[in-house]
Each structure stands twice: as C-alpha cells, then as structure tokens.
Motif scaffolding. Structure first.
Motif, PDB file in Angstrom:
ATOM      1  N   ASP A  11       0.826  -1.215   0.000  1.00  0.00           N
ATOM      2  CA  ASP A  11       0.000   0.000   0.000  1.00  0.00           C
ATOM      3  C   ASP A  11       0.859   1.264   0.000  1.00  0.00           C
ATOM      4  O   ASP A  11       0.333   2.378  -0.109  1.00  0.00           O
ATOM      5  CB  ASP A  11      -0.924   0.032   1.224  1.00  0.00           C
ATOM      6  N   THR A  12       2.170   1.103   0.127  1.00  0.00           N
ATOM      7  CA  THR A  12       3.071   2.248   0.129  1.00  0.00           C
ATOM      8  C   THR A  12       2.971   3.004  -1.188  1.00  0.00           C
ATOM      9  O   THR A  12       3.124   2.419  -2.261  1.00  0.00           O
ATOM     10  CB  THR A  12       4.518   1.791   0.364  1.00  0.00           C
ATOM     11  N   ALA A  13       2.686   4.301  -1.099  1.00  0.00           N
ATOM     12  CA  ALA A  13       2.504   5.118  -2.292  1.00  0.00           C
ATOM     13  C   ALA A  13       2.238   6.560  -1.866  1.00  0.00           C
ATOM     14  O   ALA A  13       2.009   6.835  -0.681  1.00  0.00           O
ATOM     15  CB  ALA A  13       1.322   4.617  -3.118  1.00  0.00           C
ATOM     16  N   VAL A  14       2.255   7.438  -2.837  1.00  0.00           N
ATOM     17  CA  VAL A  14       1.708   8.778  -2.640  1.00  0.00           C
ATOM     18  C   VAL A  14       0.218   8.699  -2.977  1.00  0.00           C
ATOM     19  O   VAL A  14      -0.151   8.210  -4.042  1.00  0.00           O
ATOM     20  CB  VAL A  14       2.402   9.821  -3.533  1.00  0.00           C
ATOM     21  N   TYR A  15      -0.600   9.161  -2.050  1.00  0.00           N
ATOM     22  CA  TYR A  15      -2.051   9.117  -2.219  1.00  0.00           C
ATOM     23  C   TYR A  15      -2.566  10.502  -2.596  1.00  0.00           C
ATOM     24  O   TYR A  15      -2.236  11.498  -1.949  1.00  0.00           O
ATOM     25  CB  TYR A  15      -2.722   8.628  -0.944  1.00  0.00           C
ATOM     26  N   TYR A  16      -3.398  10.515  -3.640  1.00  0.00           N
ATOM     27  CA  TYR A  16      -3.958  11.755  -4.158  1.00  0.00           C
ATOM     28  C   TYR A  16      -5.479  11.701  -4.103  1.00  0.00           C
ATOM     29  O   TYR A  16      -6.079  10.657  -4.384  1.00  0.00           O
ATOM     30  CB  TYR A  16      -3.564  11.955  -5.623  1.00  0.00           C
ATOM     31  N   CYS A  17      -6.105  12.802  -3.777  1.00  0.00           N
ATOM     32  CA  CYS A  17      -7.553  12.868  -3.944  1.00  0.00           C
ATOM     33  C   CYS A  17      -7.880  13.665  -5.204  1.00  0.00           C
ATOM     34  O   CYS A  17      -7.074  14.474  -5.664  1.00  0.00           O
ATOM     35  CB  CYS A  17      -8.253  13.459  -2.727  1.00  0.00           C
ATOM     36  N   ASN A  18      -9.038  13.371  -5.757  1.00  0.00           N
ATOM     37  CA  ASN A  18      -9.467  14.084  -6.947  1.00  0.00           C
ATOM     38  C   ASN A  18     -10.960  14.352  -6.878  1.00  0.00           C
ATOM     39  O   ASN A  18     -11.664  13.837  -6.008  1.00  0.00           O
ATOM     40  CB  ASN A  18      -9.101  13.310  -8.226  1.00  0.00           C
ATOM     41  N   ALA A  19     -11.424  15.186  -7.771  1.00  0.00           N
ATOM     42  CA  ALA A  19     -12.838  15.575  -7.780  1.00  0.00           C
ATOM     43  C   ALA A  19     -13.305  15.767  -9.202  1.00  0.00           C
ATOM     44  O   ALA A  19     -12.547  16.191 -10.070  1.00  0.00           O
ATOM     45  CB  ALA A  19     -13.029  16.876  -6.993  1.00  0.00           C
ATOM     46  N   ASP A  20     -14.570  15.431  -9.424  1.00  0.00           N
ATOM     47  CA  ASP A  20     -15.187  15.712 -10.716  1.00  0.00           C
ATOM     48  C   ASP A  20     -16.704  15.678 -10.539  1.00  0.00           C
ATOM     49  O   ASP A  20     -17.204  15.356  -9.462  1.00  0.00           O
ATOM     50  CB  ASP A  20     -14.733  14.710 -11.788  1.00  0.00           C
ATOM     51  N   ARG A  21     -17.393  16.003 -11.601  1.00  0.00           N
ATOM     52  CA  ARG A  21     -18.844  16.161 -11.508  1.00  0.00           C
ATOM     53  C   ARG A  21     -19.582  14.856 -11.290  1.00  0.00           C
ATOM     54  O   ARG A  21     -20.639  14.833 -10.649  1.00  0.00           O
ATOM     55  CB  ARG A  21     -19.364  16.832 -12.783  1.00  0.00           C
ATOM     56  N   THR A  22     -19.044  13.761 -11.815  1.00  0.00           N
ATOM     57  CA  THR A  22     -19.718  12.467 -11.649  1.00  0.00           C
ATOM     58  C   THR A  22     -18.733  11.451 -11.099  1.00  0.00           C
ATOM     59  O   THR A  22     -17.508  11.610 -11.231  1.00  0.00           O
ATOM     60  CB  THR A  22     -20.258  11.943 -12.988  1.00  0.00           C
ATOM     61  N   ILE A  23     -19.259  10.399 -10.481  1.00  0.00           N
ATOM     62  CA  ILE A  23     -18.387   9.372  -9.932  1.00  0.00           C
ATOM     63  C   ILE A  23     -17.647   8.639 -11.050  1.00  0.00           C
ATOM     64  O   ILE A  23     -16.501   8.226 -10.881  1.00  0.00           O
ATOM     65  CB  ILE A  23     -19.165   8.408  -9.017  1.00  0.00           C
ATOM     66  N   GLU A  24     -18.286   8.518 -12.215  1.00  0.00           N
ATOM     67  CA  GLU A  24     -17.611   7.863 -13.334  1.00  0.00           C
ATOM     68  C   GLU A  24     -16.369   8.651 -13.746  1.00  0.00           C
ATOM     69  O   GLU A  24     -15.321   8.090 -14.049  1.00  0.00           O
ATOM     70  CB  GLU A  24     -18.579   7.707 -14.514  1.00  0.00           C
ATOM     71  N   GLU A  25     -16.510   9.973 -13.764  1.00  0.00           N
ATOM     72  CA  GLU A  25     -15.358  10.809 -14.127  1.00  0.00           C
ATOM     73  C   GLU A  25     -14.297  10.794 -13.030  1.00  0.00           C
ATOM     74  O   GLU A  25     -13.103  10.838 -13.315  1.00  0.00           O
ATOM     75  CB  GLU A  25     -15.836  12.236 -14.395  1.00  0.00           C
TER      76      GLU A  25
END
Length: 122
Positions: free
Chosen positions: A90-104
C-alpha cells in the motif's frame, strides 16, 4: 474551480491504520464526486476508491476492499480514506481528486491535490 489539500499520511507498520483527509475549497464541494488514487515508485497512478456527491455510490479497487473505507462530510468539505490492515504494497503517494460524476472521478477527474505519502513498513 476546486482546490484539494490532502493530509494524514505517514509511516506505519504493516497491519496498522491511517486516515487520510482531503479538504476541498469552494462552495460547490457537495456537488462533486470525490476519489482517491495512489502512485507507487516506478508505477502508474492507480484508482483506489471513489464516492458520489451524496455518498450513495461507492467504488473500490479489489485490492483494498474490506480494508479501506471512503467517506465524506459535506458540511466540512472533506473526504476521508480510512485505511486498515495496511500492507507494504500500500506504500505510495495518495492523491484525492474531484469531478462532476463518480464515473469521471474513477477515470481520473479534473481536479487533483498535491498528494500525501503513505509508507508501510514490514
């Protein structure tokens, strides 16, 4: 425009837990689907989890099912990733993201944070 700031990363032993947070700016946070991705050294960025704007739809990559939980608090403009039973992989850099739909959001999303490092020692 949405700005995202992750926090909560760190060093943990295998089997331990961490909770990542992603704070979003902007008054329209509650209308965005949110996701978490991770990128390990030498590997491509991969999808981890995503949640719809209401929290009613949630997706996980198979490797984290049963160990990770994504949630959101629209009143606090924050999305969380609770990570339990952590493994060295699980070691990694974790990023969050956002968009208008869950598919995107699952596909990659338009808005990204700067990332937070998670290191799991064996």
């Amino acid at each position: 425009q949405v700005q995202l700031v992750e926090s909560g990363g760190g060093l943990v032993q295998a089997g331990g837990s961490l909770r990542l947070s992603c704070a979003a700016s902007g008054r329209t946070f509650s209308s965005y689907a949110m996701g978490w991705f991770r990128q390990a050294p030498g590997k491509e960025r991969e999808f981890v989890a995503a949640i719809s704007w209401s929290g009613g739809r949630i997706y996980y990559v198979d490797s984290v099912k049963g160990r990770f939980t994504i949630s959101r608090d629209n009143a606090k403009n924050t999305v969380y990733l609770q990570m339990n039973s952590l493994k060295p992989e699980d070691t990694a850099v974790y990023y969050c993201n956002a968009d208008r739909t869950i598919e995107e959001a699952v596909a990659g999303g338009n808005y990204w944070g700067q990332g937070t490092q998670v290191t799991v020692s064996s």
